[in-house]
Write a protein that holds these residues in place. Structure first.
Motif, PDB file in Angstrom:
ATOM      1  N   SER A   1      -7.053 -12.732  11.429  1.00  0.00           N
ATOM      2  CA  SER A   1      -6.657 -13.892  11.122  1.00  0.00           C
ATOM      3  C   SER A   1      -6.161 -14.379   9.906  1.00  0.00           C
ATOM      4  CB  SER A   1      -7.394 -14.940  11.833  1.00  0.00           C
ATOM      5  OG  SER A   1      -8.646 -15.309  11.138  1.00  0.00           O
ATOM      6  N   GLY A   2      -5.181 -15.071   9.430  1.00  0.00           N
ATOM      7  CA  GLY A   2      -5.012 -15.537   8.144  1.00  0.00           C
ATOM      8  C   GLY A   2      -6.122 -16.188   7.513  1.00  0.00           C
ATOM      9  N   THR A   3      -6.928 -17.047   8.443  1.00  0.00           N
ATOM     10  CA  THR A   3      -8.190 -17.589   7.931  1.00  0.00           C
ATOM     11  C   THR A   3      -9.058 -16.609   7.370  1.00  0.00           C
ATOM     12  OG1 THR A   3      -7.736 -19.400   9.781  1.00  0.00           O
ATOM     13  CG2 THR A   3      -9.966 -18.928   8.981  1.00  0.00           C
ATOM     14  N   MET A   4      -9.288 -15.697   7.968  1.00  0.00           N
ATOM     15  CA  MET A   4     -10.143 -14.513   7.477  1.00  0.00           C
ATOM     16  C   MET A   4      -9.735 -13.840   6.195  1.00  0.00           C
ATOM     17  SD  MET A   4     -12.375 -11.035   9.423  1.00  0.00           S
ATOM     18  CE  MET A   4     -13.545 -12.502   9.924  1.00  0.00           C
ATOM     19  N   LYS A   5      -8.404 -13.659   6.354  1.00  0.00           N
ATOM     20  CA  LYS A   5      -7.700 -13.062   5.105  1.00  0.00           C
ATOM     21  C   LYS A   5      -7.855 -13.762   3.893  1.00  0.00           C
ATOM     22  CE  LYS A   5      -5.425  -9.655   3.169  1.00  0.00           C
ATOM     23  NZ  LYS A   5      -4.803 -10.191   2.230  1.00  0.00           N
ATOM     24  N   ASN A   6      -7.766 -15.101   4.162  1.00  0.00           N
ATOM     25  CA  ASN A   6      -7.965 -15.985   2.767  1.00  0.00           C
ATOM     26  C   ASN A   6      -9.304 -15.955   2.383  1.00  0.00           C
ATOM     27  OD1 ASN A   6      -5.292 -17.212   2.326  1.00  0.00           O
ATOM     28  ND2 ASN A   6      -5.821 -18.959   3.548  1.00  0.00           N
ATOM     29  N   PHE A   7     -10.300 -15.878   3.199  1.00  0.00           N
ATOM     30  CA  PHE A   7     -11.610 -15.541   2.859  1.00  0.00           C
ATOM     31  C   PHE A   7     -11.714 -14.200   1.885  1.00  0.00           C
ATOM     32  CE2 PHE A   7     -15.836 -13.769   4.144  1.00  0.00           C
ATOM     33  CZ  PHE A   7     -16.353 -14.587   3.184  1.00  0.00           C
ATOM     34  N   ILE A   8     -11.268 -13.247   2.549  1.00  0.00           N
ATOM     35  CA  ILE A   8     -11.188 -12.020   1.752  1.00  0.00           C
ATOM     36  C   ILE A   8     -10.472 -11.941   0.608  1.00  0.00           C
ATOM     37  CG2 ILE A   8     -10.748  -9.678   1.879  1.00  0.00           C
ATOM     38  CD1 ILE A   8     -11.604  -9.686   4.704  1.00  0.00           C
ATOM     39  N   ASP A   9      -9.153 -12.600   0.382  1.00  0.00           N
ATOM     40  CA  ASP A   9      -8.546 -12.633  -0.744  1.00  0.00           C
ATOM     41  C   ASP A   9      -9.345 -13.219  -1.918  1.00  0.00           C
ATOM     42  OD1 ASP A   9      -6.431 -11.542   0.706  1.00  0.00           O
ATOM     43  OD2 ASP A   9      -5.083 -13.289   0.421  1.00  0.00           O
ATOM     44  N   ARG A  10     -10.125 -14.054  -1.580  1.00  0.00           N
ATOM     45  CA  ARG A  10     -10.754 -14.862  -2.590  1.00  0.00           C
ATOM     46  C   ARG A  10     -12.080 -14.019  -3.235  1.00  0.00           C
ATOM     47  NH1 ARG A  10     -10.833 -20.406  -2.432  1.00  0.00           N
ATOM     48  NH2 ARG A  10     -12.609 -20.200  -4.048  1.00  0.00           N
ATOM     49  N   TRP A  11     -12.400 -12.705  -2.436  1.00  0.00           N
ATOM     50  CA  TRP A  11     -13.301 -12.017  -3.167  1.00  0.00           C
ATOM     51  C   TRP A  11     -12.800 -11.657  -4.502  1.00  0.00           C
ATOM     52  CZ3 TRP A  11     -15.127  -7.840   1.037  1.00  0.00           C
ATOM     53  CH2 TRP A  11     -15.646  -8.519   1.928  1.00  0.00           C
TER      54      TRP A  11
ATOM     55  N   LYS B   1     -24.338 -17.501  11.675  1.00  0.00           N
ATOM     56  CA  LYS B   1     -23.026 -17.411  12.018  1.00  0.00           C
ATOM     57  C   LYS B   1     -22.180 -18.403  11.371  1.00  0.00           C
ATOM     58  CE  LYS B   1     -24.173 -16.861  17.020  1.00  0.00           C
ATOM     59  NZ  LYS B   1     -23.622 -17.333  18.553  1.00  0.00           N
ATOM     60  N   ILE B   2     -21.271 -17.689  10.783  1.00  0.00           N
ATOM     61  CA  ILE B   2     -20.081 -18.317   9.909  1.00  0.00           C
ATOM     62  C   ILE B   2     -18.833 -18.624  10.446  1.00  0.00           C
ATOM     63  CG2 ILE B   2     -19.405 -18.407   7.779  1.00  0.00           C
ATOM     64  CD1 ILE B   2     -21.818 -16.789   7.027  1.00  0.00           C
ATOM     65  N   PHE B   3     -18.709 -19.918  11.010  1.00  0.00           N
ATOM     66  CA  PHE B   3     -17.335 -19.866  11.754  1.00  0.00           C
ATOM     67  C   PHE B   3     -16.300 -20.381  10.608  1.00  0.00           C
ATOM     68  CE2 PHE B   3     -20.199 -20.304  15.077  1.00  0.00           C
ATOM     69  CZ  PHE B   3     -19.723 -19.521  16.011  1.00  0.00           C
ATOM     70  N   LEU B   4     -15.461 -19.583   9.918  1.00  0.00           N
ATOM     71  CA  LEU B   4     -14.829 -20.007   8.874  1.00  0.00           C
ATOM     72  C   LEU B   4     -13.679 -20.944   9.063  1.00  0.00           C
ATOM     73  CD1 LEU B   4     -13.572 -16.287   7.765  1.00  0.00           C
ATOM     74  CD2 LEU B   4     -15.370 -17.654   6.766  1.00  0.00           C
ATOM     75  N   ARG B   5     -13.436 -21.328  10.454  1.00  0.00           N
ATOM     76  CA  ARG B   5     -12.636 -22.329  10.731  1.00  0.00           C
ATOM     77  C   ARG B   5     -13.136 -23.916  10.425  1.00  0.00           C
ATOM     78  NH1 ARG B   5     -13.655 -20.285  15.729  1.00  0.00           N
ATOM     79  NH2 ARG B   5     -15.489 -21.542  16.935  1.00  0.00           N
ATOM     80  N   ASP B   6     -14.551 -23.968  10.522  1.00  0.00           N
ATOM     81  CA  ASP B   6     -15.201 -24.952  10.090  1.00  0.00           C
ATOM     82  C   ASP B   6     -15.189 -25.426   8.691  1.00  0.00           C
ATOM     83  OD1 ASP B   6     -15.670 -25.309  12.878  1.00  0.00           O
ATOM     84  OD2 ASP B   6     -17.699 -24.524  12.756  1.00  0.00           O
ATOM     85  N   PHE B   7     -14.574 -24.413   7.782  1.00  0.00           N
ATOM     86  CA  PHE B   7     -14.722 -24.829   6.344  1.00  0.00           C
ATOM     87  C   PHE B   7     -13.360 -24.885   5.625  1.00  0.00           C
ATOM     88  CE2 PHE B   7     -18.667 -22.605   7.721  1.00  0.00           C
ATOM     89  CZ  PHE B   7     -19.581 -23.385   7.135  1.00  0.00           C
ATOM     90  N   HIS B   8     -13.352 -25.407   4.586  1.00  0.00           N
ATOM     91  CA  HIS B   8     -12.102 -25.462   3.852  1.00  0.00           C
ATOM     92  C   HIS B   8     -12.147 -24.420   2.808  1.00  0.00           C
ATOM     93  CE1 HIS B   8      -8.696 -27.046   2.112  1.00  0.00           C
ATOM     94  NE2 HIS B   8      -9.243 -27.310   0.761  1.00  0.00           N
ATOM     95  N   ILE B   9     -11.314 -23.484   2.927  1.00  0.00           N
ATOM     96  CA  ILE B   9     -11.115 -22.273   2.125  1.00  0.00           C
ATOM     97  C   ILE B   9      -9.839 -22.241   1.411  1.00  0.00           C
ATOM     98  CG2 ILE B   9     -11.241 -19.986   1.869  1.00  0.00           C
ATOM     99  CD1 ILE B   9     -13.041 -19.689   4.369  1.00  0.00           C
ATOM    100  N   GLN B  10      -9.426 -22.406   0.354  1.00  0.00           N
ATOM    101  CA  GLN B  10      -8.270 -22.267  -0.292  1.00  0.00           C
ATOM    102  C   GLN B  10      -7.594 -20.946  -0.309  1.00  0.00           C
ATOM    103  OE1 GLN B  10      -6.326 -24.882  -1.892  1.00  0.00           O
ATOM    104  NE2 GLN B  10      -7.815 -26.330  -3.142  1.00  0.00           N
ATOM    105  N   SER B  11      -6.335 -20.711  -0.342  1.00  0.00           N
ATOM    106  CA  SER B  11      -5.878 -19.397  -0.784  1.00  0.00           C
ATOM    107  C   SER B  11      -6.181 -19.102  -2.044  1.00  0.00           C
ATOM    108  CB  SER B  11      -4.430 -19.545  -0.375  1.00  0.00           C
ATOM    109  OG  SER B  11      -4.070 -19.589   0.990  1.00  0.00           O
ATOM    110  N   ILE B  12      -6.364 -17.782  -2.222  1.00  0.00           N
ATOM    111  CA  ILE B  12      -6.383 -17.528  -3.678  1.00  0.00           C
ATOM    112  C   ILE B  12      -5.014 -17.806  -4.604  1.00  0.00           C
ATOM    113  CG2 ILE B  12      -5.540 -15.207  -3.748  1.00  0.00           C
ATOM    114  CD1 ILE B  12      -7.988 -14.409  -5.368  1.00  0.00           C
ATOM    115  N   ILE B  13      -5.342 -18.263  -5.872  1.00  0.00           N
ATOM    116  CA  ILE B  13      -4.491 -18.264  -6.871  1.00  0.00           C
ATOM    117  C   ILE B  13      -4.813 -17.234  -7.763  1.00  0.00           C
ATOM    118  CG2 ILE B  13      -3.500 -19.670  -8.653  1.00  0.00           C
ATOM    119  CD1 ILE B  13      -3.181 -20.956  -5.794  1.00  0.00           C
ATOM    120  N   ASP B  14      -3.890 -15.938  -7.977  1.00  0.00           N
ATOM    121  CA  ASP B  14      -4.220 -14.833  -8.707  1.00  0.00           C
ATOM    122  C   ASP B  14      -4.344 -15.465 -10.271  1.00  0.00           C
ATOM    123  OD1 ASP B  14      -4.451 -12.532 -10.112  1.00  0.00           O
ATOM    124  OD2 ASP B  14      -2.683 -11.662  -9.325  1.00  0.00           O
ATOM    125  N   GLY B  15      -5.506 -15.288 -10.798  1.00  0.00           N
ATOM    126  CA  GLY B  15      -5.499 -15.918 -12.220  1.00  0.00           C
ATOM    127  C   GLY B  15      -6.092 -14.615 -13.058  1.00  0.00           C
TER     128      GLY B  15
END
Lengths: 180, 180, 180, 180
Positions: free
Chosen positions: B84-94, B31-45
């Motif tokens: 959620s934006g939380t999940m979107k941020n996670f996927i954006d980082r892919w 179980k991975i609760f994204l809210r328990d972690f610090h995930i930055q928004s992607i910076i498109d590089g």
């Protein structure tokens, strides 16, 4: 009629910004680059005893800049077939503002606005970006915002968008509508 | 066959978690609760000379936990008609991981997985949640992940989901499939 | 509360009919098999001087059977990711009825109805059938009909639908709702 | 490179035809007005012992006219948020052709074609017409046809489409692409 542009991109001078620039050239607009601000993800406090907690970030200051304007342009690159997480986090927080006494008129004020979406993506945006447009429609419907139009442009590498003649034309048409 | 559940909700024991619990009861899952972690928004590089920059947050550690599993359950409340934006941020980082030498096999590894989506919303989710499902399809298609099914449940206040018989049944069917 | 079922399938005892049967077992309903009737394609007469012309087919007699009921079930196989052409032709003709003096109350009467959609397809219907569901939502919104729910089942060969446990369960739930 | 235009409208010189005319001006194309032909609704014979039965109508003659061309333009007014029933009936019949010995290469031949969709509607077509576009994508994907682009125009009364500058521009761009 004044315009605020809410940018969801994370790259300066990206294709979405370039396309948006076509739509607002020669017009004084309030430009809000979400990437320049610290916006926390929402913590859903709708059903806790304490309710939503005050958040110490830049979010409210952005709302304060958005509210005075009549027209909102949501300008976002298409990341993974949707708006950027940065923009999504911003919109998610509206749920908190809707319950914030300091913004008791939030929904009413938003309902008087007109909105446009400008989005650029690299993977078949005029097809694969359609669910995002439908989501914006649902978002605007909920808030009572009038969804006045959108432009889906295609581009990947910097400058690509300049080859999307249909998108550029539509942006120029938008601009003509704004200045008239 | 092992399962990782990626939770996008920001409220403990929300309806989405309750529904997901039906689908995994009696099964050992990561179980991975994204809210328990610090995930930055992607910076498109993608298009800068330096490329993507290393980010000092928890994102990679989550990827490390996701990759060993065969089945991924994306469990997210529907916020504003999308994940959620939380999940979107996670996927954006892919997008960054796809270009990260440390994860040279990222796409290949992901393409061998099966995915399910479990999402609960309060505003007509079986209609207004459909664009989100289409986006997950596009996301999974891009990665080569097999989209095995989804459940859209309805609920707002805590516990509401227990009244959505169709969603509960579908979650139980999912669980039966997992244990067989 | 009485129910009319409008069948769009062209094959007797197809999967869609079987699934629909689950939803109405033990209930007296008006069954309308569109395939048994002659329904002309609409000729758009909205902008001609003469307007719409009377059509010598069975369409009006079907409308006469539909109107007395409170609940409409649109039961259609998914042909090419949408309702059957047979059902589409039937709905297209509503444009004529909306302008027909003999049915001056058509929209008002329809707006008092509740609608369900039951559809079975063979090619990933819970994903690829979603645009059809969105179209039904638009159709019902236009008429003021309340869209109460839908079931998307999977099946190809006769009897396949009996393996779609989620669809069968949802149909049984529907039936329970009808008899209570 | 030759072009066939398949018209689904039922009104001569409607907005969809006007918009399509912009896209093909000065180009020799095969114009197929479905309304001028007799096309039966499909009778699903996939699972009967006898299979599909020969149908005595104009359908095959239309297929014969379509197959020689490299580019297909599906030109349809938006009726009830989708293609006209007339066009849907035509496409439904492809299921029969796919099993017709006389057209053993049907899918292969179709898979070598490029397709465009031109559609005009009166009720917010750039939003409410999107599910139809997604359906065309699914249809073309199934057949292996390359979906090259679409134009959604707005119009109701005859001539309205001439006010939709974006649609006209896009049609002209299409035309330029065809002649180059």
């Amino acid at each position: 009629m004044t315009i605020a542009v809410i940018y969801g991109g994370t790259r300066p001078d990206g294709n979405t910004e370039t396309l948006t620039e076509q739509a607002i050239q020669g017009i004084k607009v309030e430009k809000i680059f979400l990437r320049d601000f610290h916006i926390q993800s929402i913590i859903d406090g709708r059903h806790t005893e304490e309710g939503f907690q005050a958040v110490d970030d830049d979010y409210n200051s952005i709302i304060d800049r958005v509210l005075p304007h009549d027209i909102l342009i949501f300008s976002t690159p298409i990341y993974w077939y949707s708006m950027s997480g940065t923009m999504k986090n911003f919109i998610d927080r509206w749920s908190q503002t809707l319950r914030d006494e300091k913004y008791a008129d939030f929904k009413k004020q938003m309902s008087q606005k007109k909105a446009f979406v400008i989005a650029v993506g690299g993977d078949d945006p005029t097809i694969k970006g359609l669910p995002m447009i439908q989501q914006f429609q649902h978002i605007f419907d909920f808030m009572g915002i009038s969804f006045e139009g959108y432009i889906l442009g295609e581009g990947n590498k910097p400058g690509d968008i300049l080859n999307d003649k249909n998108a550029l034309f539509a942006a120029n048409q938008l601009q003509k509508g704004f200045i008239n």
